[in-house]
Design an enzyme around this catalytic site. Structure first.
Site, mmCIF file in Angstrom:
data_model
loop_
_atom_site.group_PDB
_atom_site.id
_atom_site.type_symbol
_atom_site.label_atom_id
_atom_site.label_comp_id
_atom_site.label_asym_id
_atom_site.label_seq_id
_atom_site.Cartn_x
_atom_site.Cartn_y
_atom_site.Cartn_z
ATOM 1 N N GLY A 115 5.599 4.495 11.144
ATOM 2 C CA GLY A 115 4.668 3.872 12.097
ATOM 3 C C GLY A 115 5.311 3.722 13.453
ATOM 4 N N ASN A 116 4.726 2.909 14.298
ATOM 5 C CA ASN A 116 5.345 2.620 15.596
ATOM 6 C C ASN A 116 5.027 1.184 15.996
ATOM 7 O OD1 ASN A 116 2.829 2.608 17.298
ATOM 8 N ND2 ASN A 116 2.723 4.707 16.513
ATOM 9 N N TYR A 117 5.596 0.737 17.106
ATOM 10 C CA TYR A 117 5.521 -0.679 17.473
ATOM 11 C C TYR A 117 4.248 -1.074 18.238
ATOM 12 C CZ TYR A 117 10.359 -1.327 16.033
ATOM 13 O OH TYR A 117 11.502 -1.415 15.309
#
Ligand code: CTP
Length: 401
Positions: free
Chosen positions: A209-211
């Site tokens: 995923g990412n932030y």
């Protein structure tokens, strides 16, 4: 925030038993951050006190042409101040006076001076409401562009049951909201927005995923709604909540889910904004069982996800506005221009990772908007909520006006 925020609402109370409900109406309007002033007919004070209404509206309440100290209560000033005037309850007597241009109290004089939209919520007994004179008075007012909130059915003060009750305060506020909506710049437009990250599963308990927090996309959804649009928000996993129940939210997890959801809604959309941080790659295989840590190293083969924005740019019609985001670390303008062309966008919103105030998880953003005609505009650092309004206002002035 509500669409009523900072609107000047003049509430005019006439002498009907339903006047007691005006206290609730004023409270609801103030709660939605409207500026509220109240005027009354002299007899209305027998049904609800000016003190109650001045306390709730945070403004003095007037009912005479002259105050006790001899000051002139200028009805023209009330009328000019108001963005909307609501006469609630509007008795049969006031209805008749309005239809005939009678001007013997502050409410009627203000009505005659009003240039803003006027809304009435009639309230009277069942037989009075059905009387042909009342009906023809209502027709005259309708012809004079007065907005009428029909009386509701129920038990009346007389003990009779039927039509004649003043619309509930909540319904009056809803009516006002719908009226305000029609004057907003995005009224009649459908805005489609993507927000948040996508999660690409590795096995049943792990993902790539990412932030991205989703804050920018959710702020754009709220601002679009407040500017009058019908809004669909396609959201990846995010802790954000939509601010208004009227915003349709479709929750998805992966880039492929987002691709499907965006394409399902795209044909209907006048404006599409891809604010999501889509994962560019996903694991080629998703393990059916949890992967065990048997080996010292591990290689996960990744395959490319579809470029959703590019695929929308390929099918967009000239009437549709397509907006992308670009998050860059270097050669920002050049890379953003390249993306704008490659993905056939109308606008691209550029964030630079070099700006400390911009990026994932932050409440602020600093943007530059580039358009397909080579124009660009940079904005100061602002909260993401303000940035959302800047983006939409820019689209409205550049493209819709
Ligand atoms: N985007 C998309 N689908 C993807 C990747 C990105 O729709 N698979 C959209 C984003 O929502 C954003 C825009 O494309 O509006 C730019 O994303 P960005 O990651 O900055 O650009 P990329 O095209 O992926 O290029 P690169 O990562 O090489 O900079």
């Amino acid at each position: 925030m509500s669409r009523l925020k900072n609107k000047n609402i003049l509430v005019a109370v006439t002498a009907g038993i339903a006047a007691y409900k005006v206290a609730i109406l004023v409270r609801l309007l103030v709660k939605q951050e409207a500026q509220v002033k109240v005027i009354m007919t002299p007899d209305a004070r027998s049904f609800v006190t000016p003190l109650t209404l001045s306390t709730l509206s945070k403004n003095s309440v007037e009912w005479k042409f002259f105050s006790d100290n001899g000051d002139w209560n200028n009805h023209v000033e009330f009328a000019l101040w108001a963005d909307y005037m609501i006469i609630a309850p509007c008795t049969a007597n006031t209805l008749s006076a309005m239809a005939n241009g009678t001007c013997n109290n502050l409410v009627l004089a203000t009505y005659l001076s009003a240039k803003c939209p006027v809304i009435i919520a009639p309230a009277m007994d069942l037989d009075m409401y059905q009387h042909p004179t009342t009906k023809s008075n209502l027709e005259i007012l309708e012809k004079n562009n007065v907005h009428i909130i029909p009386s509701e059915s129920g038990e009346l003060a007389s003990g009779l049951v039927g039509e004649g009750r003043m619309a509930e305060p909540e319904h009056i506020v809803d009516f006002l909201d719908k009226l305000i909506e029609k004057d907003l710049p995005l009224f009649g437009k459908h805005v489609l927005i993507s927000a948040g990250p996508t999660y690409e599963n590795i096995d049943p308990v792990r993902f790539i995923g990412n932030y991205s927090s989703g804050k920018m996309g959710y702020s754009l959804a709220e601002a679009s709604y407040l500017l009058g649009a019908k809004v669909t928000l396609v959201s990846g996993p995010s802790a954000e909540k939509v601010s208004h129940k009227e915003i349709t939210v479709q929750k998805i997890t992966s880039a492929q889910d987002m691709y499907t959801a965006m394409h399902n809604n795209f044909l209907e959309a006048d404006i599409t904004i891809m604010a999501a941080a889509v994962a560019d790659y996903r694991p080629k295989e998703i393990a059916e069982q949890k992967i065990k840590k048997d080996d010292d190293t591990m290689i996960i083969e990744l395959v490319k996800n579809p470029d959703i924005l590019k695929s929308l740019g390929e099918i967009k019609t000239p009437d549709q506005i397509l907006v992308g985001f670009a998050l860059e670390t270097n050669n920002e303008i050049a890379f953003a221009e390249k993306k704008l062309k490659k993905k056939n966008l109308d606008f691209i919103v550029l964030n630079s990772m070099r700006d400390k105030e911009a990026g994932f998880q932050k409440d602020t953003n600093k943007i530059t908007i580039l358009d397909r005609n080579g124009e660009q505009k940079s904005f100061e650092t602002k909260s993401k909520k303000e940035v959302a309004f800047d983006i939409l206002s820019y689209l409205i002035t550049q493209k819709l006006s």
